[in-house]
Design an enzyme around this catalytic site. Sequence first.
Site, PDB file in Angstrom:
ATOM      1  N   GLU A 152     -17.475  51.090  -0.052  1.00 41.61           N
ATOM      2  CA  GLU A 152     -16.834  51.153  -0.764  1.00 41.61           C
ATOM      3  C   GLU A 152     -16.263  52.756  -0.418  1.00 41.61           C
ATOM      4  OE1 GLU A 152     -15.878  50.737  -5.107  1.00 41.61           O
ATOM      5  OE2 GLU A 152     -16.206  48.142  -4.376  1.00 41.61           O
ATOM      6  N   GLU A 210     -20.166  42.344  -3.826  1.00 42.01           N
ATOM      7  CA  GLU A 210     -20.064  42.820  -4.956  1.00 42.01           C
ATOM      8  C   GLU A 210     -18.582  42.157  -5.880  1.00 42.01           C
ATOM      9  OE1 GLU A 210     -19.440  46.903  -6.724  1.00 42.01           O
ATOM     10  OE2 GLU A 210     -21.293  47.607  -4.938  1.00 42.01           O
TER      11      GLU A 210
HETATM   12  C1  BG6 Z   1     -17.968  49.140  -7.428  1.00 39.51           C
HETATM   13  C2  BG6 Z   1     -19.370  50.467  -7.370  1.00 39.51           C
HETATM   14  O1  BG6 Z   1     -16.741  50.413  -7.016  1.00 39.51           O
HETATM   15  O2  BG6 Z   1     -17.776  49.135  -9.260  1.00 39.51           O
HETATM   16  C3  BG6 Z   1     -20.418  49.661  -7.946  1.00 39.51           C
HETATM   17  O3  BG6 Z   1     -19.452  49.581  -6.289  1.00 39.51           O
HETATM   18  C4  BG6 Z   1     -19.918  50.455  -9.548  1.00 39.51           C
HETATM   19  O4  BG6 Z   1     -21.407  50.851  -7.923  1.00 39.51           O
HETATM   20  C5  BG6 Z   1     -18.353  48.964 -10.052  1.00 39.51           C
HETATM   21  O5  BG6 Z   1     -20.613  50.055 -10.662  1.00 39.51           O
HETATM   22  C6  BG6 Z   1     -18.156  48.885 -10.754  1.00 39.51           C
HETATM   23  O6  BG6 Z   1     -17.658  50.262 -11.549  1.00 39.51           O
HETATM   24  P1  BG6 Z   1     -18.149  50.090 -12.466  1.00 39.51           P
HETATM   25  O7  BG6 Z   1     -16.834  51.980 -13.304  1.00 39.51           O
HETATM   26  O8  BG6 Z   1     -17.484  49.420 -13.754  1.00 39.51           O
HETATM   27  O9  BG6 Z   1     -19.269  50.858 -13.036  1.00 39.51           O
END
Ligand code: BG6
Length: 491
Positions: free
Chosen positions: A170, A387
């Site tokens: 990202e 993800e």
């Molecule tokens: C993504 C990242 O942007 O979102 C992760 O790659 C991150 O590392 C995930 O944990 C969720 O974000 P958050 O702020 O909800 O923990």
Amino acid sequence: MYHQQLDGFPKDFLWGAASAAYQVEGAWNEDGKGPSIWDHFAKIPGKTFEGTNGDVAVDHYHRYKEDVALMKEMGMKAYRFSVAWSRVLPDGEGEVNEAGLAFYEALVDELLANGVEPVLTLFHWDLPQALQDRYGGWESRKTADAFETYCRVLYERLGKKVKYWVTMNEQNVFIPLGYRWAAHPPAVTDLKRMYAANHIVNLANAKAIKLFHQLVPEGMIGPSFGYGPIYPLTADPNDVLAAENAEAFNNEWWLSVYCTGKYPRFLVKQLTELGLAPEILPEDRSLLEDAAARPDFLGVNYYHGGTVKTNRIAAPSDEEKEFSETDPYLMQPKDDQAQSPEVPMFNGVANPYLEKTAWGWEIDPVGFRVALRRLQSRYDLPLFITENGLGAVDELTEDGKIHDAYRVEYLRAHLLELQKAVTDGVEILGYCAWSYTDLLSWLNGYKKRYGFVYVDRNEQEEGQLTRIKKDSFYWYQQVIATNGVSLVENV
Ligand code: BG6
């Protein structure tokens, strides 16, 4: 497209889940590891939720065997994890820390021995502090060179064991959060510097891919991009144009460089007019345009898209203001920002058709299919979902379990749209849910949980770090065992 019947998931589909070194490993200064920019930043008072940091996180460094055993029990086919650069090269370049490298090799061996395909991310935000101090981090071309050195070490050691590699996680998130919104290190608020640093990361990404193709010819590599499709709020052509502009600013600016080697022309012209365009040397262009620097797949992190309407010259309404201030990840132009070139072009608004999570992220499974379709038709690369998941408050109930039906509902809805995208003809290598175990959120501590496996840990660093399988664990186990067939049962 409309289908009477959905195709099944591909035979060797990589059902998996993901994590990132800083968020799970802990052992922040053990066995020769050097500090990262997150080790420093999280300890500055007020920077993270209730002062949480990754010193211990969920202690994966010491418990990786237990974690992998649970992956095996779940039947997971792939595990995406990241390597902490400063564990391997404590100084960011130079001397290799054998103990750090050995940890990752042991993890990879453990995964392979348990039938889990490793998916290795080279950079998930934890830049060695030494490079920040010595060169100013991503603002220097020397950091791109150091990244190439670091990648070489990993390719040489793990290239025969690891097939799937992710370069940058990202870039479209860590660069704006670090150099524009000051929510991540190095906490800068300067657009000119942001575009300059971003260009250096593009060079690092291209160098890493080019070198990979020389050293690991059998493997596959690509960046993971946080893609969210942009919708116009209405059919007013001005809103449609606003959505085009937002796609260019939020997505194309990165994707076009990754996938075609060229910066998108409208945005280059716009940023040049504004005096914000990065300096691009002739040798940079040759590198970016080199066919050997093209990714083999595009990693996609999907959480939500965005909706925009036409320009906002006047001050935003209270409702708009509230929306734009919900979460730094939404990255809406804010009025108090010194420079917001987007403001005359588009304005992020809530989508009236979508529900939100407790953290204000819109829940949009159909947008997932839209995203995959757009990416496939624009760039024609295989996609790998690196993800996707729901951040929620999970409760350990009196029966010692976590009944996370809301997470199952979220994941099922997204996976069904993924299956529709597969049926449409999108080429997808695998799906890694975020996340495998619960882990430390960069800015939300342990309150916002994503895992299939609960970890007994809180912001006060209490808890025994015990792993407990959530209801979603058993549900995903079934999905994997049936290669997705169970998704449509009992819907
Ligand atoms: C993504 C990242 O942007 O979102 C992760 O790659 C991150 O590392 C995930 O944990 C969720 O974000 P958050 O702020 O909800 O923990």
